[in-house]
Scaffold this motif. Structure first.
Motif, PDB file in Angstrom:
ATOM      1  N   ALA A 191     -12.199  58.149  23.645  1.00 40.92           N
ATOM      2  CA  ALA A 191     -12.148  56.756  23.188  1.00 40.92           C
ATOM      3  C   ALA A 191     -13.447  56.029  23.455  1.00 40.92           C
ATOM      4  N   HIS A 192     -13.537  54.825  22.908  1.00 48.60           N
ATOM      5  CA  HIS A 192     -14.684  53.956  23.138  1.00 48.60           C
ATOM      6  C   HIS A 192     -14.184  52.524  23.252  1.00 48.60           C
ATOM      7  N   ARG A 193     -15.037  51.636  23.728  1.00 57.93           N
ATOM      8  CA  ARG A 193     -14.657  50.241  23.906  1.00 57.93           C
ATOM      9  C   ARG A 193     -15.152  49.403  22.744  1.00 57.93           C
ATOM     10  N   VAL A 194     -14.292  48.501  22.321  1.00 54.83           N
ATOM     11  CA  VAL A 194     -14.647  47.483  21.336  1.00 54.83           C
ATOM     12  C   VAL A 194     -14.317  46.146  21.980  1.00 54.83           C
ATOM     13  N   GLY A 195     -15.308  45.512  22.558  1.00 58.14           N
ATOM     14  CA  GLY A 195     -15.050  44.307  23.337  1.00 58.14           C
ATOM     15  C   GLY A 195     -14.246  44.649  24.568  1.00 58.14           C
ATOM     16  N   ASP A 196     -13.111  44.009  24.721  1.00 54.17           N
ATOM     17  CA  ASP A 196     -12.230  44.282  25.855  1.00 54.17           C
ATOM     18  C   ASP A 196     -11.146  45.299  25.525  1.00 54.17           C
ATOM     19  N   ALA A 197     -11.211  45.872  24.335  1.00 51.62           N
ATOM     20  CA  ALA A 197     -10.166  46.809  23.895  1.00 51.62           C
ATOM     21  C   ALA A 197     -10.689  48.242  23.872  1.00 51.62           C
ATOM     22  N   LEU A 198      -9.773  49.187  24.006  1.00 52.09           N
ATOM     23  CA  LEU A 198     -10.086  50.608  23.894  1.00 52.09           C
ATOM     24  C   LEU A 198      -9.631  51.115  22.529  1.00 52.09           C
ATOM     25  N   ARG A 199     -10.450  51.940  21.904  1.00 54.55           N
ATOM     26  CA  ARG A 199     -10.123  52.508  20.606  1.00 54.55           C
ATOM     27  C   ARG A 199     -10.436  54.002  20.615  1.00 54.55           C
ATOM     28  N   PHE A 200      -9.552  54.788  19.993  1.00 52.75           N
ATOM     29  CA  PHE A 200      -9.796  56.222  19.914  1.00 52.75           C
ATOM     30  C   PHE A 200     -10.956  56.520  18.970  1.00 52.75           C
ATOM     31  N   ASN A 201     -11.705  57.558  19.296  1.00 53.30           N
ATOM     32  CA  ASN A 201     -12.739  58.063  18.402  1.00 53.30           C
ATOM     33  C   ASN A 201     -12.079  58.736  17.200  1.00 53.30           C
ATOM     34  N   SER A 202     -12.818  58.867  16.115  1.00 57.83           N
ATOM     35  CA  SER A 202     -12.339  59.602  14.952  1.00 57.83           C
ATOM     36  C   SER A 202     -13.030  60.955  14.920  1.00 57.83           C
ATOM     37  N   GLN A 203     -12.256  62.025  15.136  1.00 57.01           N
ATOM     38  CA  GLN A 203     -12.790  63.386  15.166  1.00 57.01           C
ATOM     39  C   GLN A 203     -11.859  64.303  14.381  1.00 57.01           C
ATOM     40  N   PRO A 204     -11.698  64.066  13.073  1.00 52.05           N
ATOM     41  CA  PRO A 204     -10.745  64.841  12.278  1.00 52.05           C
ATOM     42  C   PRO A 204     -11.155  66.313  12.192  1.00 52.05           C
ATOM     43  N   PRO A 205     -10.183  67.259  12.138  1.00 46.57           N
ATOM     44  CA  PRO A 205      -8.741  66.982  12.132  1.00 46.57           C
ATOM     45  C   PRO A 205      -8.119  66.918  13.528  1.00 46.57           C
ATOM     46  N   GLU A 206      -8.930  67.214  14.579  1.00 49.61           N
ATOM     47  CA  GLU A 206      -8.365  67.280  15.932  1.00 49.61           C
ATOM     48  C   GLU A 206      -7.874  65.923  16.434  1.00 49.61           C
ATOM     49  N   LEU A 207      -8.565  64.844  16.087  1.00 47.20           N
ATOM     50  CA  LEU A 207      -8.194  63.520  16.570  1.00 47.20           C
ATOM     51  C   LEU A 207      -8.402  62.509  15.439  1.00 47.20           C
ATOM     52  N   VAL A 208      -7.300  61.891  14.997  1.00 45.04           N
ATOM     53  CA  VAL A 208      -7.366  60.959  13.868  1.00 45.04           C
ATOM     54  C   VAL A 208      -6.641  59.666  14.251  1.00 45.04           C
ATOM     55  N   PRO A 209      -7.367  58.544  14.368  1.00 42.85           N
ATOM     56  CA  PRO A 209      -6.717  57.271  14.711  1.00 42.85           C
ATOM     57  C   PRO A 209      -5.700  56.842  13.660  1.00 42.85           C
ATOM     58  N   LEU A 210      -4.767  55.992  14.065  1.00 44.48           N
ATOM     59  CA  LEU A 210      -3.718  55.548  13.148  1.00 44.48           C
ATOM     60  C   LEU A 210      -4.274  54.876  11.905  1.00 44.48           C
ATOM     61  N   SER A 211      -5.380  54.161  12.046  1.00 44.67           N
ATOM     62  CA  SER A 211      -5.936  53.445  10.903  1.00 44.67           C
ATOM     63  C   SER A 211      -6.325  54.372   9.763  1.00 44.67           C
ATOM     64  N   ASP A 212      -6.508  55.666  10.065  1.00 47.23           N
ATOM     65  CA  ASP A 212      -6.859  56.639   9.030  1.00 47.23           C
ATOM     66  C   ASP A 212      -5.658  57.436   8.540  1.00 47.23           C
ATOM     67  N   LEU A 213      -4.474  57.118   9.060  1.00 44.09           N
ATOM     68  CA  LEU A 213      -3.316  57.981   8.802  1.00 44.09           C
ATOM     69  C   LEU A 213      -2.168  57.326   8.047  1.00 44.09           C
ATOM     70  N   GLU A 214      -2.166  56.020   7.877  1.00 40.42           N
ATOM     71  CA  GLU A 214      -0.944  55.365   7.413  1.00 40.42           C
ATOM     72  C   GLU A 214      -0.441  55.920   6.080  1.00 40.42           C
ATOM     73  N   ALA A 215      -1.360  56.177   5.144  1.00 44.99           N
ATOM     74  CA  ALA A 215      -0.925  56.667   3.836  1.00 44.99           C
ATOM     75  C   ALA A 215      -0.298  58.053   3.945  1.00 44.99           C
ATOM     76  N   LEU A 216      -0.902  58.908   4.770  1.00 43.08           N
ATOM     77  CA  LEU A 216      -0.375  60.261   4.932  1.00 43.08           C
ATOM     78  C   LEU A 216       1.012  60.263   5.557  1.00 43.08           C
ATOM     79  N   GLN A 217       1.294  59.286   6.403  1.00 39.52           N
ATOM     80  CA  GLN A 217       2.568  59.250   7.109  1.00 39.52           C
ATOM     81  C   GLN A 217       3.634  58.447   6.354  1.00 39.52           C
ATOM     82  N   GLY A 218       3.308  57.882   5.220  1.00 41.29           N
ATOM     83  CA  GLY A 218       4.300  57.171   4.425  1.00 41.29           C
ATOM     84  C   GLY A 218       4.499  55.725   4.815  1.00 41.29           C
ATOM     85  N   TYR A 219       3.578  55.161   5.593  1.00 42.30           N
ATOM     86  CA  TYR A 219       3.679  53.767   6.008  1.00 42.30           C
ATOM     87  C   TYR A 219       2.771  52.902   5.133  1.00 42.30           C
TER      88      TYR A 219
END
Length: 452
Positions: A215-243
């Motif tokens: 992960a990395h920091r964005v201000g005071d928040a933590l966010r996962f790195n994007s390392q597809p296909p091993e690690l994919v944040p939710l923001s990149d997945l919603e369409a694939l998951q049907g949401y």
């Protein structure tokens, strides 16, 4: 291959019978068992699963618990049941931190755990030692020594547990550094640094290190790195998951974590109330598990410098259940968690289970645990012959402890006797089954064309 429990003979096998396996060539039906598992997994990850399994006969074996469970179900059994690990190969043992922060060595994968015959586990472990030794190019003598040491340690540990009181058996644990000192004395200090490196690695693997890596920091928040296909944040997945969007998917994961709390003791629920979810992602894990749905949630306590990463991993029918009998739990996730608590000397304090329903109405079971909890895996790609023998002994002791906690250790110990017949049998079986694994691997490669 039948999906139901095979009819068995009424006469329990002798130890010499444990040695028997006849190699069957061109088993396309065995590969169909693997393909059947893939049918329920994330479609875009199935090729990655086959790629990882196709790297070598050893990586193939890691993904074929279902094939071996089927094969073992065709053999006569002792009739003595334990809580099986179900996938007790050598790569599924390792170092991790206890709740008191002591490092212990034990089983660390429980996806397939369920009630079953004790010999299924030790046969899979012994075969994995032989297959690992072949993968490393070890001489036959070195492989034989490691397999026989594995069988002997299992027999001796069961005998030792059989002489202990029930509470003493339950509380026993394997302090990894103390055990290594003992084993290295037995082998005249020739075990190398392989296991010691795993211990040092385990000391460094905590939630802070996991957050630093993933992960990395964005201000005071933590966010996962994007390392597809091993690690994919939710923001990149919603369409694939049907949401509809990532917010909807995030809300679903938050609901999953909230319902998981109900499976925890009250004090653990109170602990988690101090944490808040910052981000989530899909994470690919393992070899045989690739394609099962696995999520990680990034939480923070007092601030972003106080991280906690939880993993929610999909649980489905155990291969032991499929070929033996169903486990007595309401869900597969509960089976995994309760099975782990039964056989492991000490478990993750945040281990629990839950259920989630996807937009298409499909309900799936998940078990939840810390992603990193002082975990250290053995580097089997660089292991030496002496270290392979030490690791085989450590695994066998941990397996014997699991079986002593959940089965009739007196009956198993009496069955094993105190001679060399058990070691002879497992060495012969392991050679034959390693040949079978190589034959099946060639069929797998011909089908999927993924040889590394």
């Amino acid at each position: 291959m039948s999906n139901s429990r095979t009819t068995r003979t009424q006469t329990a096998p002798s130890l010499e019978d444990f040695a028997v396996w006849s190699v069957q060539p061109n088993r396309t039906d065995a590969i169909e068992l693997i393909n059947g598992q893939s049918a329920t997994r994330v479609p875009e990850l199935v090729p990655l699963r086959y790629e990882r399994m196709g790297a070598s006969p050893f990586t193939f074996f890691r993904g074929t618990a279902i094939i071996m469970a089927h094969d073992l179900s065709t053999q006569p059994v002792s009739g003595i049941e334990v809580q099986c690990i179900g996938d007790a190969h050598i790569a599924n043992f390792g170092v991790f931190s206890s709740p008191t922060r002591h490092l212990v060595f034990d089983v660390n994968d429980f996806d397939e755990t369920a009630p079953g015959p004790w010999e299924w586990d030790i046969k899979r472990l012994a075969a994995s030692v032989e297959i690992c030794g072949r993968d490393r190019g070890f001489a036959k003598k070195d492989r034989r020594d490691a397999v026989r040491a594995c069988a002997k340690q299992y027999r001796r540990s069961l005998c030792s547990f059989a002489k202990m009181g029930e509470l003493d058996v339950w509380y026993a644990h394997l302090d990894v550094e103390q055990a290594l000192d003992e084993f290295e004395r037995d082998l005249h200090g020739k075990t190398g640094r392989t296991v010691r490196r795993a211990v040092e690695k385990a000391r460094q693997k905590d939630n802070q290190r996991a957050a630093d890596k993933l992960a990395h920091r964005v201000g005071d928040a933590l966010r996962f790195n994007s390392q597809p296909p091993e690690l994919v944040p939710l923001s990149d997945l919603e369409a694939l998951q049907g949401y509809a969007d990532s917010n909807e998917l995030f809300a679903a994961l938050q609901e999953l974590l909230d319902s998981y709390l109900a499976s925890l003791p009250y004090d653990r629920r109170m602990l988690l109330e101090h944490y808040h979810v910052h981000d989530a992602a899909r994470k690919v894990v393992g070899v045989g598990s690739v394609g099962t749905r696995a999520w990680i949630a990034l939480l923070a306590g007092k601030n972003a410098d106080d991280p906690l990463i939880l993993q929610a991993k999909e649980a489905s029918e155990s291969v032991v259940e499929r070929f033996w009998r169903p486990a007595p739990f309401a869900s597969h996730a509960e089976r995994v968690v309760q099975g782990q608590r039964l056989v492991q000397s000490t478990s993750d304090i945040l281990l629990g289970w839950t259920k989630a329903t996807a937009p298409d109405g499909t309900a799936r079971d998940y078990y939840v645990r810390q992603l990193w909890n002082g975990k250290g895996s053995i580097d089997l790609e660089r292991i030496g012959a002496g270290s392979l023998e030490s690791v085989a002994r450590l695994c066998a002791h941990a397996l014997a402890h699991a079986h002593a906690r959940t089965g009739d250790e007196l009956a198993i110990s009496a069955y094993l006797d105190d001679g060399d017949a058990f070691e002879d049998a497992l060495w012969n079986f392991s050679q034959a089954y390693a040949d079978q694994n190589e034959a099946d691997y060639e069929v797998f490669i011909a089908r999927h064309g993924t040889r590394a």
